[in-house]
Design a protein around this motif. Sequence first.
Motif, PDB file in Angstrom:
ATOM      1  N   SER A 106      -2.411  12.836  15.614  1.00  0.00           N
ATOM      2  CA  SER A 106      -1.279  13.747  15.605  1.00  0.00           C
ATOM      3  C   SER A 106      -0.564  13.724  14.260  1.00  0.00           C
ATOM      4  O   SER A 106      -0.728  12.795  13.453  1.00  0.00           O
ATOM      5  CB  SER A 106      -0.292  13.369  16.709  1.00  0.00           C
ATOM      6  N   ASP A 107       0.251  14.745  14.025  1.00  0.00           N
ATOM      7  CA  ASP A 107       1.051  14.781  12.804  1.00  0.00           C
ATOM      8  C   ASP A 107       2.014  13.591  12.758  1.00  0.00           C
ATOM      9  O   ASP A 107       2.292  13.051  11.687  1.00  0.00           O
ATOM     10  CB  ASP A 107       1.842  16.092  12.732  1.00  0.00           C
ATOM     11  N   ARG A 108       2.528  13.182  13.897  1.00  0.00           N
ATOM     12  CA  ARG A 108       3.432  12.040  13.960  1.00  0.00           C
ATOM     13  C   ARG A 108       2.716  10.753  13.528  1.00  0.00           C
ATOM     14  O   ARG A 108       3.271   9.948  12.774  1.00  0.00           O
ATOM     15  CB  ARG A 108       3.984  11.892  15.377  1.00  0.00           C
ATOM     16  N   GLU A 109       1.474  10.565  13.985  1.00  0.00           N
ATOM     17  CA  GLU A 109       0.700   9.386  13.583  1.00  0.00           C
ATOM     18  C   GLU A 109       0.402   9.424  12.088  1.00  0.00           C
ATOM     19  O   GLU A 109       0.454   8.392  11.405  1.00  0.00           O
ATOM     20  CB  GLU A 109      -0.607   9.328  14.369  1.00  0.00           C
ATOM     21  N   THR A 110       0.085  10.611  11.587  1.00  0.00           N
ATOM     22  CA  THR A 110      -0.190  10.766  10.162  1.00  0.00           C
ATOM     23  C   THR A 110       1.041  10.429   9.335  1.00  0.00           C
ATOM     24  O   THR A 110       0.968   9.684   8.343  1.00  0.00           O
ATOM     25  CB  THR A 110      -0.643  12.200   9.847  1.00  0.00           C
ATOM     26  N   PHE A 111       2.182  10.955   9.728  1.00  0.00           N
ATOM     27  CA  PHE A 111       3.424  10.684   9.004  1.00  0.00           C
ATOM     28  C   PHE A 111       3.777   9.198   9.052  1.00  0.00           C
ATOM     29  O   PHE A 111       4.201   8.609   8.048  1.00  0.00           O
ATOM     30  CB  PHE A 111       4.564  11.514   9.596  1.00  0.00           C
ATOM     31  N   SER A 112       3.588   8.580  10.205  1.00  0.00           N
ATOM     32  CA  SER A 112       3.872   7.155  10.339  1.00  0.00           C
ATOM     33  C   SER A 112       2.988   6.326   9.413  1.00  0.00           C
ATOM     34  O   SER A 112       3.442   5.343   8.808  1.00  0.00           O
ATOM     35  CB  SER A 112       3.680   6.716  11.791  1.00  0.00           C
ATOM     36  N   ALA A 113       1.714   6.717   9.291  1.00  0.00           N
ATOM     37  CA  ALA A 113       0.796   6.004   8.393  1.00  0.00           C
ATOM     38  C   ALA A 113       1.229   6.160   6.941  1.00  0.00           C
ATOM     39  O   ALA A 113       1.180   5.197   6.158  1.00  0.00           O
ATOM     40  CB  ALA A 113      -0.623   6.528   8.586  1.00  0.00           C
ATOM     41  N   VAL A 114       1.655   7.356   6.567  1.00  0.00           N
ATOM     42  CA  VAL A 114       2.141   7.581   5.200  1.00  0.00           C
ATOM     43  C   VAL A 114       3.368   6.712   4.933  1.00  0.00           C
ATOM     44  O   VAL A 114       3.482   6.074   3.869  1.00  0.00           O
ATOM     45  CB  VAL A 114       2.476   9.069   4.973  1.00  0.00           C
ATOM     46  N   GLN A 115       4.280   6.657   5.889  1.00  0.00           N
ATOM     47  CA  GLN A 115       5.464   5.809   5.736  1.00  0.00           C
ATOM     48  C   GLN A 115       5.082   4.344   5.541  1.00  0.00           C
ATOM     49  O   GLN A 115       5.678   3.632   4.719  1.00  0.00           O
ATOM     50  CB  GLN A 115       6.372   5.940   6.963  1.00  0.00           C
ATOM     51  N   THR A 116       4.092   3.883   6.292  1.00  0.00           N
ATOM     52  CA  THR A 116       3.663   2.488   6.200  1.00  0.00           C
ATOM     53  C   THR A 116       3.085   2.185   4.824  1.00  0.00           C
ATOM     54  O   THR A 116       3.396   1.142   4.215  1.00  0.00           O
ATOM     55  CB  THR A 116       2.615   2.179   7.277  1.00  0.00           C
ATOM     56  N   VAL A 117       2.248   3.085   4.309  1.00  0.00           N
ATOM     57  CA  VAL A 117       1.605   2.863   3.016  1.00  0.00           C
ATOM     58  C   VAL A 117       2.612   2.960   1.874  1.00  0.00           C
ATOM     59  O   VAL A 117       2.647   2.100   0.978  1.00  0.00           O
ATOM     60  CB  VAL A 117       0.456   3.873   2.802  1.00  0.00           C
ATOM     61  N   VAL A 118       3.436   3.991   1.893  1.00  0.00           N
ATOM     62  CA  VAL A 118       4.375   4.230   0.784  1.00  0.00           C
ATOM     63  C   VAL A 118       5.543   3.247   0.841  1.00  0.00           C
ATOM     64  O   VAL A 118       6.001   2.751  -0.192  1.00  0.00           O
ATOM     65  CB  VAL A 118       4.878   5.685   0.810  1.00  0.00           C
ATOM     66  N   GLY A 119       6.043   2.978   2.028  1.00  0.00           N
ATOM     67  CA  GLY A 119       7.061   1.938   2.182  1.00  0.00           C
ATOM     68  C   GLY A 119       8.486   2.421   2.083  1.00  0.00           C
ATOM     69  O   GLY A 119       9.287   2.169   2.983  1.00  0.00           O
ATOM     70  N   THR A 120       8.845   3.097   0.993  1.00  0.00           N
ATOM     71  CA  THR A 120      10.233   3.504   0.783  1.00  0.00           C
ATOM     72  C   THR A 120      10.294   4.932   0.266  1.00  0.00           C
ATOM     73  O   THR A 120       9.326   5.450  -0.316  1.00  0.00           O
ATOM     74  CB  THR A 120      10.941   2.589  -0.231  1.00  0.00           C
ATOM     75  N   ASP A 121      11.450   5.555   0.469  1.00  0.00           N
ATOM     76  CA  ASP A 121      11.684   6.894  -0.069  1.00  0.00           C
ATOM     77  C   ASP A 121      11.620   6.877  -1.598  1.00  0.00           C
ATOM     78  O   ASP A 121      11.920   5.861  -2.240  1.00  0.00           O
ATOM     79  CB  ASP A 121      13.065   7.409   0.356  1.00  0.00           C
ATOM     80  N   ASP A 122      11.267   8.018  -2.168  1.00  0.00           N
ATOM     81  CA  ASP A 122      11.275   8.218  -3.623  1.00  0.00           C
ATOM     82  C   ASP A 122      10.397   7.224  -4.368  1.00  0.00           C
ATOM     83  O   ASP A 122      10.687   6.825  -5.503  1.00  0.00           O
ATOM     84  CB  ASP A 122      12.704   8.146  -4.177  1.00  0.00           C
ATOM     85  N   ARG A 123       9.316   6.813  -3.717  1.00  0.00           N
ATOM     86  CA  ARG A 123       8.354   5.936  -4.394  1.00  0.00           C
ATOM     87  C   ARG A 123       7.103   6.702  -4.794  1.00  0.00           C
ATOM     88  O   ARG A 123       6.598   6.546  -5.906  1.00  0.00           O
ATOM     89  CB  ARG A 123       7.976   4.757  -3.495  1.00  0.00           C
TER      90      ARG A 123
END
Length: 279
Positions: A106-123
């Motif tokens: 799902s798009d939610r799972e995809t977004f969650s994975a991106v958040q996990t990899v990137v870690g923080t905003d504006d990175r």
Amino acid sequence: LPSTIISSFSEFEKVISETPKAGVPYPFPTLDYMTYGIRTGETVLITAQEGVGKTEVMHAIEHQLLSRTSDAVGAIFLEEPKRRHLQAIAGIHLQRPVHLPDSNVSDRETFSAVQTVVGTDDRLHIYSHFGSDDPEVIIDTIRFLVSSRNCRYILLDHITMVVSGLGGDNERRALDYLSTRLEMLVKELDFALLLVSHVNDDGLTRGSRNISKVADIRIDLSRDIKAFDPIIRRTINVMVSKNRFCGRTGPAGQLLFDPITYTLHEEPDYGKNVPSGSN
């Protein structure tokens, strides 16, 4: 005495005493052994013909930088829509081709994975333009990302797309100018630039030979896309053809593309021969 000249023993000692830069390991052991990793202040040129898998290799490196450092990263992928780029980062983390309609992610799972990899905003900073652009715009954008957003790593895929609308001698001159300015920027601002260029049938960087001349390290990718054997067809051959840092050149492993996970892994026959702790 011009400020660009040093001549005293005290200046020599200061230069020699500078702390050596530690490279961020590549996600592929043999390539990491050959190059000692990715360092700021250097331009790494990755070359390939169309369809070899250069963008997948760049995705793997980008994921490695995001996973192994806390530094900001700038991603300029001129042939890839933003959604597909984020899906690629998430797909490596999830080991699933999330961009395919039958992936059941799902798009939610995809977004969650991106958040996990990137870690923080504006990175992670993704360049939003698709297709060719003015070389000065790309130069100014990279300067902004490094100076104002503290990006230590910039990925540009690919340099020939920047000037693809010019053609002929105008394209060659623009590529000569762009590649030289980018290398000067790398040395001035001390960031790492990972740069992709297409090559012609003779292995020369398309549009301008200067692209290869200014690079500190050149990594060549090749693949037999017409091979009958599916394993051979999915295998990317890696070659280091230029290495100013340590002089190690030659074959640098084989990367096998897994169609189930949509990820690249080095063939074990290469990885097992790489000395441990090489970096």
